[in-house]
Structures are given as structure tokens and as C-alpha cells.
Design a protein around this motif. Structure first.
Motif, PDB file in Angstrom:
ATOM      1  N   THR A  32       0.839  -1.203   0.000  1.00 32.53           N
ATOM      2  CA  THR A  32       0.000   0.000   0.000  1.00 32.53           C
ATOM      3  C   THR A  32       0.872   1.251   0.000  1.00 32.53           C
ATOM      4  OG1 THR A  32      -1.702  -1.177   1.230  1.00 32.53           O
ATOM      5  CG2 THR A  32      -1.826   1.216   1.247  1.00 32.53           C
ATOM      6  N   ARG A  33       1.959   1.209   0.750  1.00 29.70           N
ATOM      7  CA  ARG A  33       2.862   2.368   0.792  1.00 29.70           C
ATOM      8  C   ARG A  33       3.589   2.564  -0.536  1.00 29.70           C
ATOM      9  NH1 ARG A  33       4.830   0.197   6.006  1.00 29.70           N
ATOM     10  NH2 ARG A  33       6.754  -0.195   4.906  1.00 29.70           N
ATOM     11  N   ALA A  34       3.742   1.501  -1.328  1.00 24.38           N
ATOM     12  CA  ALA A  34       4.506   1.578  -2.574  1.00 24.38           C
ATOM     13  C   ALA A  34       3.695   2.124  -3.747  1.00 24.38           C
ATOM     14  CB  ALA A  34       5.056   0.201  -2.932  1.00 24.38           C
ATOM     15  N   VAL A  35       2.384   2.115  -3.674  1.00 30.55           N
ATOM     16  CA  VAL A  35       1.552   2.544  -4.799  1.00 30.55           C
ATOM     17  C   VAL A  35       1.509   4.070  -4.839  1.00 30.55           C
ATOM     18  CG1 VAL A  35      -0.760   2.471  -5.810  1.00 30.55           C
ATOM     19  CG2 VAL A  35       0.163   0.459  -4.678  1.00 30.55           C
ATOM     20  N   ARG A  36       2.014   4.623  -5.924  1.00 32.25           N
ATOM     21  CA  ARG A  36       2.060   6.081  -6.048  1.00 32.25           C
ATOM     22  C   ARG A  36       0.672   6.711  -6.094  1.00 32.25           C
ATOM     23  NH1 ARG A  36       6.803   8.675  -7.799  1.00 32.25           N
ATOM     24  NH2 ARG A  36       5.492  10.219  -8.810  1.00 32.25           N
ATOM     25  N   ARG A  42      -2.865   8.284   1.524  1.00 33.01           N
ATOM     26  CA  ARG A  42      -1.955   8.066   2.654  1.00 33.01           C
ATOM     27  C   ARG A  42      -1.756   9.354   3.437  1.00 33.01           C
ATOM     28  NH1 ARG A  42       1.124   5.379  -1.210  1.00 33.01           N
ATOM     29  NH2 ARG A  42       2.612   7.094  -1.227  1.00 33.01           N
ATOM     30  N   LYS A  43      -1.577  10.462   2.742  1.00 33.66           N
ATOM     31  CA  LYS A  43      -1.397  11.752   3.416  1.00 33.66           C
ATOM     32  C   LYS A  43      -2.636  12.125   4.225  1.00 33.66           C
ATOM     33  CE  LYS A  43       1.011  14.977   1.287  1.00 33.66           C
ATOM     34  NZ  LYS A  43       1.472  15.912   0.254  1.00 33.66           N
TER      35      LYS A  43
END
Length: 65
Positions: A32-36, A42-43
Motif C-alpha cells: 500500500t505504501r509503494a503505490v504512487r 496516505r497523506k
């Protein structure tokens, strides 16, 4: 405290904002953190965790009587 995501962080009321961010980042799956494309989401999630924590701290600062 109505936000279950914040409750799952398991942080004390005295935690710093940086500790809140670190805990929030660790709760997300690495994929999830890797998907741009999820960057804005995320922010928003991090900002929401910081706001809930700040509200919890200010609620704890109020005198009870």
C-alpha cells in the motif's frame, strides 16, 4: 475516541506527533505504501491520525473540576 484506526495504533496520550506518524506508517502494508496513486489517501490518513491525537491531547489537558 471514535476512530478505530487511531485506537489500533496503541499510543499513549503523551506520544509525540513524530511517534504518531511512525506508528501510522507501520500500520500500512508495504504494498500500500509503494503505490504512487495512493499518495493523497496516505497523506489524508496520516493527517487524520495526527488530528485525532491532537484532539486527544487537548481533551486530556482540560481540568476535570
Amino acid at each position: 475516541m471514535a476512530d478505530p484506526a487511531y485506537q489500533r495504533l496503541g499510543l499513549p496520550e503523551t506520544a509525540s506527533p513524530y511517534a504518531v506518524l511512525r506508528a501510522a506508517v507501520r500500520t500500512l502494508h508495504p504494498d500500500t505504501r509503494a503505490v504512487r496513486g495512493f499518495r493523497a489517501a496516505r497523506k489524508r490518513f496520516y493527517r487524520q491520525m495526527l488530528c485525532v491525537h491532537a484532539a486527544r491531547q487537548t481533551a486530556g489537558d482540560r481540568p476535570t473540576g
